[in-house]
Design a protein around this motif. Sequence first.
Motif, PDB file in Angstrom:
ATOM      1  N   THR A   1       0.670  -1.251   0.144  1.00 32.31           N
ATOM      2  CA  THR A   1       0.048  -0.070  -0.019  1.00 32.31           C
ATOM      3  C   THR A   1       0.767   1.292   0.071  1.00 32.31           C
ATOM      4  O   THR A   1       0.243   2.331  -0.274  1.00 32.31           O
ATOM      5  CB  THR A   1      -0.902  -0.066   1.419  1.00 32.31           C
ATOM      6  OG1 THR A   1      -0.139  -0.141   2.340  1.00 32.31           O
ATOM      7  CG2 THR A   1      -1.732  -1.271   1.167  1.00 32.31           C
TER       8      THR A   1
ATOM      9  N   ILE B   1      -7.327  -1.282   5.457  1.00 32.96           N
ATOM     10  CA  ILE B   1      -6.472  -2.456   5.852  1.00 32.96           C
ATOM     11  C   ILE B   1      -7.173  -3.307   6.928  1.00 32.96           C
ATOM     12  O   ILE B   1      -7.335  -4.318   6.928  1.00 32.96           O
ATOM     13  CB  ILE B   1      -5.081  -2.056   6.003  1.00 32.96           C
ATOM     14  CG1 ILE B   1      -4.444  -1.926   4.730  1.00 32.96           C
ATOM     15  CG2 ILE B   1      -4.214  -3.294   6.590  1.00 32.96           C
ATOM     16  CD1 ILE B   1      -2.929  -1.561   4.697  1.00 32.96           C
TER      17      ILE B   1
ATOM     18  N   ALA C   1      -5.734   4.516   4.360  1.00 33.88           N
ATOM     19  CA  ALA C   1      -5.075   3.253   4.157  1.00 33.88           C
ATOM     20  C   ALA C   1      -5.234   2.512   5.310  1.00 33.88           C
ATOM     21  O   ALA C   1      -5.603   1.119   5.162  1.00 33.88           O
ATOM     22  CB  ALA C   1      -3.877   3.445   3.377  1.00 33.88           C
TER      23      ALA C   1
END
Length: 376
Positions: free
Chosen positions: A60, A90, A86
């Motif tokens: 990422t 996740i 992010a």
Amino acid sequence: MADRHQIGKTAETMTDAGTPQRIQTGALIIIAGAVLLFMLVQARFMLTSLAVAIILFSLTSDAIAYISRLKIGPLRIPNWLASLVALVLISTGLFMLSSLVLSQVNTVLSTTLLYTERVPAAVADLFAWMGPDVESAIQNAMGSVNVSGYLRTVAGQAGGLMQGTVLVILFVGFLFAERLWFEVKLTSLMGGDTARAAQAQRIIGTIMHRVNYYLLVKTVVSAVTGAMVYAVAYAFNLELAVAIGVLTFILNYIPNVGSIVATVLATLVAYVQIGEPGPTMAFFVAVSLIQFVNGNIIDPWLMGRTLRLSTFGIIVSLAFWGAVWGIAGMFLSVPIMVAVMIVSSHVPGLRPVAVLLSREGLPDGEEPPAQIRAAE
């Protein structure tokens, strides 16, 4: 003559003096290796979680860097906001995947426990064509296996999945928080040598690129394989069709061995439920054909020359990390092997290791000779 005799005597004395030093160095290396192996085993839960976190971070980090460069009108998305989004995505994905895996594992285990008494007779019946003596011996051998005990052990290991997920999320969060200072720290580690720091950064980038591509291809192939096996199990009206598909998807991440284990488990579940050799053999042939085509044709075609790892090296890495870190080590064996091969290829003293780990002895990605390409 006297001078020559004196020189020979001096050389012999130096050789005798160097022998204990070499023995001492070898003993220290063995002790250090034993201590390192002990630490790897004792701290495997934390280390496997850290390894998974590093892989997720590498998957990422490029996307976060791209998002942080985007502009919405005159405004630019700050790096901290991209990292936070992010991390939330996740975390959500990991919790959903962990819940799915736990639910399917519990479904398989609970259903399998109901069929435990039928398993020895079902397995022995597969060898009935070899004679009653062989069938009886296999049934007695299977009856002595504590299947329920093994299943409860697997359930206990699966129960730690959620704890590992929380630890992985924490590691990823801290990695995101410090990603802006990685280059500065790397330069400081190299004593301020920007050339060495740039080379180390290129090595890290190569590792991340190859591991990311491997995981991307493996995810696509495993998902397609799991969906196709689910379709076959559903066509045979198996109760655990969804669980078989999910477990096939997960086990296909384990190189070479995972597809075999998934096929055997699916066939055994099918035979225990169906109870007839004919349909079970048809199910086995269909699943084996799916695994063969996806694992030996589609997977290598998509992977291309990105990894070019030695098959024997993969098996050795799988066995070693499986013994050290258990099932998690099997999943991480290939990424670790990729990292070791790339690092070894850039260290002159370790290049023989990289050559042994590569498929054609070309760890730097060069094209193999024409005769080797023709033989593939």
